[in-house]
Design an enzyme around this catalytic site. Structure first.
Site, PDB file in Angstrom:
ATOM      1  N   SER A  41       0.859  -1.176   0.092  1.00 41.31           N
ATOM      2  CA  SER A  41      -0.002   0.016  -0.116  1.00 41.31           C
ATOM      3  C   SER A  41       0.918   1.212   0.058  1.00 41.31           C
ATOM      4  CB  SER A  41      -1.029   0.045   1.212  1.00 41.31           C
ATOM      5  OG  SER A  41      -0.148  -0.098   2.318  1.00 41.31           O
ATOM      6  N   ASP A 344      -4.245   7.627   8.261  1.00 44.11           N
ATOM      7  CA  ASP A 344      -5.555   6.560   8.657  1.00 44.11           C
ATOM      8  C   ASP A 344      -5.028   6.009   9.640  1.00 44.11           C
ATOM      9  OD1 ASP A 344      -3.868   5.122   7.189  1.00 44.11           O
ATOM     10  OD2 ASP A 344      -5.314   4.471   5.828  1.00 44.11           O
ATOM     11  N   HIS A 347      -1.382   4.333   6.951  1.00 40.77           N
ATOM     12  CA  HIS A 347      -0.581   5.153   5.781  1.00 40.77           C
ATOM     13  C   HIS A 347      -0.139   6.738   5.893  1.00 40.77           C
ATOM     14  CE1 HIS A 347      -3.304   1.733   4.573  1.00 40.77           C
ATOM     15  NE2 HIS A 347      -2.018   1.421   3.867  1.00 40.77           N
TER      16      HIS A 347
END
Ligand SMILES: *[C@@H]1O[C@H](CO)[C@@H](O)[C@H](O)[C@H]1NC(C)=O
Ligand SMILES: *[C@@H]1O[C@H](CO)[C@@H](O)[C@H](O)[C@H]1NC(C)=O
Ligand SMILES: *[C@@H]1O[C@H](CO)[C@@H](O)[C@H](O)[C@H]1NC(C)=O
Length: 381
Positions: A41, A344, A347
């Site tokens: 990610s 979040d 990230h």
């Protein structure tokens, strides 16, 4: 036969040597026409979102004004890397809508591991799968480009594979998956050789398809990330900044193994330029000196809800709940993501990603200390 071959080889070697000496002396930048990225990610520009369910709003709010397949309010480090070469943002290989691979492809998906973990909750697109995808991409690009038709213009030219920058940013999820299985730090470390072997396969295979320039990110200070602090609290001890000592040590030990693997690869692949980037140090500096760099509340998620970190693992950023028959956003964004580091709880914000990019682009955190735009050059060692 042997005599003819060696005679033919001599001038080529001389030319290559002259070109690289010239480049080093004059500081010519590399002009990469494409980027191929592998990862999780930290660099997923829409892969997981396309195949396994959309990234919800308010992701993407700052830059794209709508979800854009990225777990952030805006751009990721890989987006800033592409922009720095004047290239478009990378399309995700798994995204069959509106993708344009003429200047590269992104094989990363959020939740990707290097090897398949023994627990659920991670992306099935491991680094091994990303390798298969890359080989397929390489093969079929050439075949499709050899025919005329509408798809030709959406694929990289054949010679781009050897002139591209290959970027890799993966490993974080292998470490967290180990911990999640209740392995001890030592047990997680015992998996490093297997991880390193699979990591090396990506570099070797890209090299075999002509790839020469590699930009490898170390894993970050996972022990400073909110989702780890929320799950493990002080299980592995806290440092003076509030980061987990044991988990950060695990990250650094992994990075040491990665760096050694890079050394071996440089010897095995003599024409390669493989640059190891100490992203750990850059991110650790940002989080632990947040104020000094214009950021606030490094241990509070911008987008989230509840608890001491504004983070609830079962109701992450973008989660909606139904209240008196109406759907409302439960885990929403803070007012000003531009002064925050954690988007979040897992990230980084676009502002943090930009800060990180600005540090690593110079080469000050690279081994060898080569800036991004010169990443095709081997440095005399
Ligand atoms: C694909 O992207 C390139 C580079 O941005 C652009 O020049 C080209 O027009 C695009 N192709 C299509 C069909 O959109
Ligand atoms: C994987 O999980 C199963 C079931 O929990 C367990 O029996 C097995 O030992 C685990 N394997 C490894 C390598 O941890
Ligand atoms: C790990 O330990 C926790 C707490 O003891 C337990 O709830 C969880 O099921 C364990 N996980 C695994 C994969 O064994």
């Amino acid at each position: 036969m042997t005599g003819v071959t060696s005679l033919r080889l001599v001038p080529i070697i001389v030319v290559v040597a002259l070109v690289s000496i010239h480049a080093r002396a004059s500081g010519t930048s590399c002009h990469f026409p494409a980027i191929f990225n592998f990862g999780d990610s930290n660099s997923d520009t829409g892969g997981l979102s396309a195949a396994f369910g959309s990234v919800p709003p308010p992701n993407g709010m700052t830059y794209f004004r709508a979800p854009a397949g990225r777990y952030s309010d805006g751009r990721l480090v890989i987006d800033f890397i592409a922009e720095s070469f004047g290239l478009p943002h990378l399309s995700a290989y798994l995204d069959s809508m509106e993708s344009n691979f003429s200047h590269g492809a992104n094989f990363a998906t959020a939740g990707s591991t290097i090897v398949t973990p023994n627990i659920t909750g991670y992306s099935p697109v491991t680094l091994g799968v990303q390798l298969i995808e890359f080989l397929e991409f390489h093969e079929r690009s050439r075949a499709i480009r050899s025919r005329d038709g509408i798809f030709k213009e959406l694929l990289p030219r054949n010679n781009y594979f050897s002139r591209s920058l290959y970027t890799v940013d993966i490993g974080q999820n292998d470490l967290t998956a180990g911990l999640k299985q209740n392995w001890t730090i030592k047990q997680v470390e015992a998996s490093f050789p297997q991880l390193i072997t699979q990591f090396s396969e990506i570099i070797k295979n890209a090299y075999s398809k002509g790839g020469r320039s590699f930009w490898v990110h170390s894993t970050g200070p996972i022990g400073c990330l909110i989702y780890m602090l929320d799950r493990y609290d002080d299980k592995f001890g806290f440092d003076e900044h509030g980061c987990s000592i044991g988990i950060n040590e695990l990250s650094r030990n992994y990075n040491r193994a990665l760096r050694e693997a890079v050394e071996v690869l440089r010897k095995d692949l003599p024409e390669s330029s493989i640059i190891y980037v100490d992203v750990y140090l850059v991110k650790y500096t940002l989080i632990t000196e947040a104020q000094k760099h214009g950021f606030k509340q490094p241990f509070l998620a911008c987008c989230g809800h509840g608890g001491k970190y504004n983070y609830d693992n079962s109701r992450r950023c973008g989660t909606k709940i139904t209240n008196e028959g109406k759907e409302v956003l439960y885990a929403k964004a803070c007012r000003d993501p531009s002064v925050r580091i954690s988007w979040d709880g897992i990230h980084y914000t676009e502002a943090a990603n930009k800060w990180i990019f600005n540090k690593i682009v110079t080469g000050a955190f690279s081994d060898p200390p080569i800036p991004l735009e010169m990443a095709c050059r081997k440095m005399a060692r």
